[in-house]
Write an enzyme that holds these catalytic residues in place. Structure first.
Site, PDB file in Angstrom:
ATOM      1  N   HIS A 134       2.642  11.152  -1.265  1.00 27.20           N
ATOM      2  CA  HIS A 134       1.710  10.785  -0.191  1.00 27.20           C
ATOM      3  C   HIS A 134       1.891  11.818   0.916  1.00 27.20           C
ATOM      4  O   HIS A 134       2.667  11.619   1.845  1.00 27.20           O
ATOM      5  CB  HIS A 134       2.007   9.368   0.329  1.00 27.20           C
ATOM      6  N   HIS A 171       0.859  -1.187   0.000  1.00 26.21           N
ATOM      7  CA  HIS A 171       0.000   0.000   0.000  1.00 26.21           C
ATOM      8  C   HIS A 171       0.897   1.240   0.000  1.00 26.21           C
ATOM      9  O   HIS A 171       1.882   1.280   0.723  1.00 26.21           O
ATOM     10  CB  HIS A 171      -0.873  -0.042   1.271  1.00 26.21           C
TER      11      HIS A 171
END
Length: 296
Positions: free
Chosen positions: A88, A13
Protein backbone atom coordinates in the site's frame (compact mmCIF):
# COMPACT_ATOMS: atom_id res chain seq x y z
CA UNK A 1 -27.90 -22.42 8.94
CA UNK A 2 -28.07 -18.89 7.46
CA UNK A 3 -25.96 -18.05 4.39
CA UNK A 4 -22.77 -16.19 5.33
CA UNK A 5 -23.89 -13.53 2.84
CA UNK A 6 -26.82 -12.72 5.19
CA UNK A 7 -24.67 -12.23 8.30
CA UNK A 8 -22.93 -9.09 9.56
CA UNK A 9 -19.19 -9.75 9.40
CA UNK A 10 -16.42 -7.36 10.52
CA UNK A 11 -13.55 -6.69 8.11
CA UNK A 12 -10.49 -4.46 7.88
CA UNK A 13 -9.45 -2.15 5.04
CA UNK A 14 -5.90 -2.61 3.69
CA UNK A 15 -5.70 -5.30 6.34
CA UNK A 16 -1.95 -5.92 5.97
CA UNK A 17 -0.75 -2.32 6.33
CA UNK A 18 0.14 -2.53 10.04
CA UNK A 19 3.77 -2.84 8.92
CA UNK A 20 5.26 -1.17 5.86
CA UNK A 21 8.91 -0.92 5.00
CA UNK A 22 9.93 2.72 4.75
CA UNK A 23 13.44 1.63 3.71
CA UNK A 24 12.23 -0.21 0.60
CA UNK A 25 11.56 1.51 -2.73
CA UNK A 26 8.06 2.86 -3.26
CA UNK A 27 5.67 0.30 -4.71
CA UNK A 28 4.51 0.00 -8.33
CA UNK A 29 1.03 1.06 -7.17
CA UNK A 30 2.28 4.67 -6.99
CA UNK A 31 2.59 7.40 -9.63
CA UNK A 32 6.00 8.11 -11.18
CA UNK A 33 6.22 11.55 -9.53
CA UNK A 34 5.81 9.99 -6.07
CA UNK A 35 8.42 7.34 -6.86
CA UNK A 36 10.89 10.13 -7.72
CA UNK A 37 10.07 12.13 -4.59
CA UNK A 38 10.31 9.04 -2.42
CA UNK A 39 14.03 8.79 -3.03
CA UNK A 40 14.15 11.20 -0.09
CA UNK A 41 13.81 9.20 3.12
CA UNK A 42 11.69 11.91 4.83
CA UNK A 43 9.11 11.52 2.04
CA UNK A 44 8.92 7.78 2.75
CA UNK A 45 8.40 8.52 6.46
CA UNK A 46 5.46 10.78 5.58
CA UNK A 47 4.12 8.18 3.14
CA UNK A 48 4.14 5.66 5.95
CA UNK A 49 1.78 7.88 7.98
CA UNK A 50 -0.70 7.76 5.10
CA UNK A 51 -0.10 4.14 4.00
CA UNK A 52 -0.76 2.53 7.38
CA UNK A 53 -4.51 1.96 7.90
CA UNK A 54 -4.28 -0.70 10.64
CA UNK A 55 -2.29 -1.04 13.86
CA UNK A 56 -2.99 -4.71 14.56
CA UNK A 57 -1.23 -7.73 13.04
CA UNK A 58 -3.30 -10.41 11.29
CA UNK A 59 -3.24 -12.52 14.46
CA UNK A 60 -4.40 -9.58 16.60
CA UNK A 61 -7.13 -8.69 14.11
CA UNK A 62 -8.35 -12.30 14.10
CA UNK A 63 -8.32 -12.41 17.90
CA UNK A 64 -10.27 -9.13 17.89
CA UNK A 65 -13.03 -10.62 15.70
CA UNK A 66 -12.05 -9.47 12.18
CA UNK A 67 -12.97 -12.14 9.60
CA UNK A 68 -12.67 -10.36 6.22
CA UNK A 69 -9.28 -9.20 4.94
CA UNK A 70 -8.75 -6.71 2.11
CA UNK A 71 -5.46 -7.65 0.38
CA UNK A 72 -3.33 -5.86 -2.24
CA UNK A 73 -0.21 -7.60 -3.46
CA UNK A 74 2.82 -7.03 -5.66
CA UNK A 75 6.12 -8.48 -6.78
CA UNK A 76 9.23 -6.38 -6.05
CA UNK A 77 10.48 -5.18 -9.45
CA UNK A 78 14.15 -5.96 -9.81
CA UNK A 79 14.12 -8.70 -7.18
CA UNK A 80 15.19 -12.17 -8.29
CA UNK A 81 12.55 -14.87 -7.83
CA UNK A 82 8.79 -14.54 -7.65
CA UNK A 83 8.19 -13.58 -4.03
CA UNK A 84 4.95 -11.63 -3.52
CA UNK A 85 4.47 -8.92 -0.89
CA UNK A 86 1.54 -6.97 0.50
CA UNK A 87 1.57 -3.38 -0.71
CA UNK A 88 0.00 0.00 0.00
CA UNK A 89 2.33 2.70 -1.29
CA UNK A 90 5.18 0.97 0.51
CA UNK A 91 5.90 -2.75 0.66
CA UNK A 92 4.59 -4.79 3.57
CA UNK A 93 5.44 -8.31 4.73
CA UNK A 94 5.69 -11.34 2.42
CA UNK A 95 2.24 -12.73 1.62
CA UNK A 96 3.47 -16.19 2.62
CA UNK A 97 4.24 -15.01 6.17
CA UNK A 98 0.76 -13.49 6.49
CA UNK A 99 -0.95 -16.65 5.23
CA UNK A 100 0.98 -18.81 7.70
CA UNK A 101 0.02 -16.49 10.56
CA UNK A 102 -3.66 -16.79 9.62
CA UNK A 103 -3.46 -20.54 9.20
CA UNK A 104 -2.02 -21.04 12.68
CA UNK A 105 -5.03 -19.13 14.10
CA UNK A 106 -7.40 -21.37 12.10
CA UNK A 107 -5.61 -24.50 13.35
CA UNK A 108 -6.36 -23.40 16.91
CA UNK A 109 -9.95 -22.37 16.10
CA UNK A 110 -11.37 -25.04 13.75
CA UNK A 111 -14.87 -23.51 13.66
CA UNK A 112 -13.76 -20.05 12.53
CA UNK A 113 -14.17 -18.96 8.90
CA UNK A 114 -12.27 -16.16 7.12
CA UNK A 115 -12.61 -14.30 3.81
CA UNK A 116 -9.42 -13.31 1.96
CA UNK A 117 -10.07 -10.80 -0.81
CA UNK A 118 -7.11 -10.46 -3.21
CA UNK A 119 -8.37 -7.44 -5.12
CA UNK A 120 -5.34 -5.50 -6.41
CA UNK A 121 -2.26 -6.94 -8.13
CA UNK A 122 0.82 -4.95 -9.17
CA UNK A 123 3.87 -5.86 -11.26
CA UNK A 124 2.63 -9.45 -11.61
CA UNK A 125 2.62 -11.63 -14.72
CA UNK A 126 0.98 -15.07 -14.98
CA UNK A 127 4.00 -16.82 -13.47
CA UNK A 128 3.76 -14.57 -10.36
CA UNK A 129 0.05 -15.38 -10.09
CA UNK A 130 0.63 -19.14 -10.33
CA UNK A 131 3.38 -18.81 -7.69
CA UNK A 132 1.03 -16.90 -5.35
CA UNK A 133 -1.90 -19.28 -5.92
CA UNK A 134 0.35 -22.28 -5.10
CA UNK A 135 1.34 -20.48 -1.89
CA UNK A 136 -2.31 -19.92 -0.98
CA UNK A 137 -3.04 -23.60 -1.58
CA UNK A 138 -0.07 -24.85 0.42
CA UNK A 139 -0.93 -22.53 3.34
CA UNK A 140 -4.54 -23.69 3.73
CA UNK A 141 -4.92 -26.94 1.71
CA UNK A 142 -8.18 -28.71 2.67
CA UNK A 143 -9.43 -25.64 4.58
CA UNK A 144 -10.15 -23.93 1.24
CA UNK A 145 -13.81 -23.78 0.24
CA UNK A 146 -14.36 -24.40 -3.47
CA UNK A 147 -16.67 -22.12 -5.42
CA UNK A 148 -20.28 -22.85 -4.61
CA UNK A 149 -23.62 -21.10 -4.93
CA UNK A 150 -23.29 -18.24 -2.39
CA UNK A 151 -26.62 -19.13 -0.72
CA UNK A 152 -25.36 -22.64 0.10
CA UNK A 153 -22.40 -21.40 2.12
CA UNK A 154 -23.49 -21.39 5.75
CA UNK A 155 -21.41 -22.03 8.86
CA UNK A 156 -22.97 -25.51 9.02
CA UNK A 157 -21.87 -26.20 5.44
CA UNK A 158 -18.31 -25.03 6.24
CA UNK A 159 -18.14 -27.11 9.44
CA UNK A 160 -19.42 -30.24 7.77
CA UNK A 161 -16.82 -29.97 5.02
CA UNK A 162 -14.11 -28.77 7.46
CA UNK A 163 -13.58 -25.66 5.32
CA UNK A 164 -12.44 -22.40 6.89
CA UNK A 165 -11.23 -20.11 4.10
CA UNK A 166 -12.91 -18.42 1.13
CA UNK A 167 -10.46 -16.84 -1.32
CA UNK A 168 -11.65 -14.13 -3.72
CA UNK A 169 -9.25 -13.54 -6.60
CA UNK A 170 -9.86 -10.53 -8.87
CA UNK A 171 -7.93 -11.83 -11.89
CA UNK A 172 -9.05 -14.06 -14.81
CA UNK A 173 -6.75 -16.86 -13.61
CA UNK A 174 -9.31 -17.69 -10.89
CA UNK A 175 -11.01 -19.80 -13.59
CA UNK A 176 -8.18 -22.33 -13.50
CA UNK A 177 -8.50 -23.13 -9.78
CA UNK A 178 -11.69 -24.47 -8.16
CA UNK A 179 -10.81 -22.91 -4.77
CA UNK A 180 -10.59 -19.34 -6.14
CA UNK A 181 -13.86 -17.42 -6.08
CA UNK A 182 -14.31 -14.76 -8.78
CA UNK A 183 -13.89 -11.16 -7.65
CA UNK A 184 -17.40 -10.30 -8.84
CA UNK A 185 -18.79 -12.44 -6.00
CA UNK A 186 -17.31 -9.89 -3.55
CA UNK A 187 -18.30 -6.40 -4.77
CA UNK A 188 -16.89 -3.62 -2.57
CA UNK A 189 -18.12 -0.26 -3.89
CA UNK A 190 -15.84 2.61 -2.84
CA UNK A 191 -17.09 6.08 -1.93
CA UNK A 192 -13.69 7.78 -2.50
CA UNK A 193 -14.54 10.81 -0.35
CA UNK A 194 -13.18 12.73 2.65
CA UNK A 195 -16.71 13.81 3.63
CA UNK A 196 -18.38 11.59 6.22
CA UNK A 197 -21.92 12.63 5.17
CA UNK A 198 -21.22 11.74 1.54
CA UNK A 199 -19.74 8.42 2.70
CA UNK A 200 -22.82 7.46 4.70
CA UNK A 201 -25.12 8.47 1.83
CA UNK A 202 -23.03 6.33 -0.54
CA UNK A 203 -23.18 3.33 1.84
CA UNK A 204 -26.97 3.64 2.01
CA UNK A 205 -27.32 3.91 -1.78
CA UNK A 206 -25.05 0.96 -2.61
CA UNK A 207 -26.73 -1.16 0.06
CA UNK A 208 -30.10 -0.34 -1.50
CA UNK A 209 -28.76 -1.48 -4.88
CA UNK A 210 -27.10 -4.57 -3.42
CA UNK A 211 -27.47 -7.41 -5.85
CA UNK A 212 -29.83 -10.00 -4.42
CA UNK A 213 -28.42 -12.55 -6.85
CA UNK A 214 -25.80 -14.54 -5.14
CA UNK A 215 -22.96 -12.26 -4.07
CA UNK A 216 -21.42 -11.24 -0.81
CA UNK A 217 -21.25 -7.46 -0.25
CA UNK A 218 -18.67 -5.17 1.32
CA UNK A 219 -19.67 -1.82 2.84
CA UNK A 220 -16.39 0.13 2.95
CA UNK A 221 -16.95 2.45 5.92
CA UNK A 222 -13.75 4.37 5.18
CA UNK A 223 -12.78 7.91 4.19
CA UNK A 224 -10.13 8.38 1.49
CA UNK A 225 -7.62 11.24 1.64
CA UNK A 226 -7.22 13.39 -1.46
CA UNK A 227 -3.85 14.80 -2.51
CA UNK A 228 -4.74 18.18 -0.98
CA UNK A 229 -5.80 16.48 2.29
CA UNK A 230 -2.35 14.90 2.48
CA UNK A 231 -0.63 18.18 1.52
CA UNK A 232 -2.47 20.11 4.25
CA UNK A 233 -1.91 17.56 6.99
CA UNK A 234 1.38 15.99 5.93
CA UNK A 235 2.78 15.23 9.35
CA UNK A 236 -0.50 14.30 11.07
CA UNK A 237 -1.18 11.28 8.87
CA UNK A 238 -4.41 9.45 8.06
CA UNK A 239 -5.40 8.40 11.58
CA UNK A 240 -5.17 11.87 13.12
CA UNK A 241 -6.62 13.73 10.13
CA UNK A 242 -9.59 11.64 9.01
CA UNK A 243 -10.13 8.57 11.12
CA UNK A 244 -10.25 9.72 14.77
CA UNK A 245 -12.64 12.56 14.05
CA UNK A 246 -15.15 10.63 11.96
CA UNK A 247 -15.18 7.15 13.47
CA UNK A 248 -17.96 7.89 16.02
CA UNK A 249 -20.35 8.94 13.22
CA UNK A 250 -19.41 5.92 11.12
CA UNK A 251 -19.96 3.64 14.11
CA UNK A 252 -23.41 5.16 14.68
CA UNK A 253 -24.30 4.28 11.08
CA UNK A 254 -23.11 0.71 11.69
CA UNK A 255 -25.25 0.42 14.85
CA UNK A 256 -28.35 1.41 12.84
CA UNK A 257 -27.87 -1.39 10.27
CA UNK A 258 -29.44 -4.80 10.03
CA UNK A 259 -28.00 -7.92 8.37
CA UNK A 260 -29.99 -10.10 6.00
CA UNK A 261 -30.79 -10.40 2.30
CA UNK A 262 -31.60 -6.69 2.04
CA UNK A 263 -29.13 -5.57 4.69
CA UNK A 264 -25.43 -5.32 5.45
CA UNK A 265 -23.00 -8.20 5.04
CA UNK A 266 -19.29 -7.38 5.44
CA UNK A 267 -18.37 -3.96 6.87
CA UNK A 268 -14.76 -2.75 6.74
CA UNK A 269 -13.00 0.00 8.67
CA UNK A 270 -9.58 1.56 9.16
CA UNK A 271 -7.87 1.11 12.57
CA UNK A 272 -10.41 -1.45 13.73
CA UNK A 273 -9.26 -1.31 17.36
CA UNK A 274 -9.91 2.43 17.90
CA UNK A 275 -13.58 1.85 18.71
CA UNK A 276 -15.54 -1.29 19.48
CA UNK A 277 -15.87 -1.90 15.75
CA UNK A 278 -15.81 -5.72 15.47
CA UNK A 279 -18.07 -6.26 18.50
CA UNK A 280 -20.56 -3.67 17.15
CA UNK A 281 -20.77 -5.39 13.75
CA UNK A 282 -21.06 -8.88 15.27
CA UNK A 283 -23.83 -7.71 17.64
CA UNK A 284 -26.01 -6.82 14.62
CA UNK A 285 -26.54 -10.58 14.14
CA UNK A 286 -28.58 -10.63 17.36
CA UNK A 287 -31.32 -8.91 15.31
CA UNK A 288 -31.52 -12.07 13.18
CA UNK A 289 -31.98 -14.18 16.32
CA UNK A 290 -34.76 -11.87 17.54
CA UNK A 291 -36.42 -12.17 14.13
CA UNK A 292 -36.13 -15.94 14.33
CA UNK A 293 -37.67 -16.06 17.81
CA UNK A 294 -40.57 -13.81 16.85
CA UNK A 295 -41.22 -16.02 13.79
CA UNK A 296 -41.46 -19.12 16.00
Amino acid sequence: SLPLSNLAIPGSHDSFSYWVDEKSPVGPDQATAIKRLARISLVRKIMKKWSVTQNLTFKEQLEGGIRYFDLRVSSKPGEIGQEIYFIHGLFGIKVWDGLKEMNSFLEQHPKEVIFLDFNHFYAMDDSHHHFLIKRIHSAFESKLCCVECVEYVTLLYMWEKKHQVLIFYHHPLYQEYPFLWPGNKMPAPWANTTNVHKLLQFLETTLGERSRYGTFHVSQAILTPRVKTIARHLIRGLKNTLVHRNLPMILNWVKAQKPGVMGVNIITSDFVELVDFAATVIALNDLLLEEDESAT
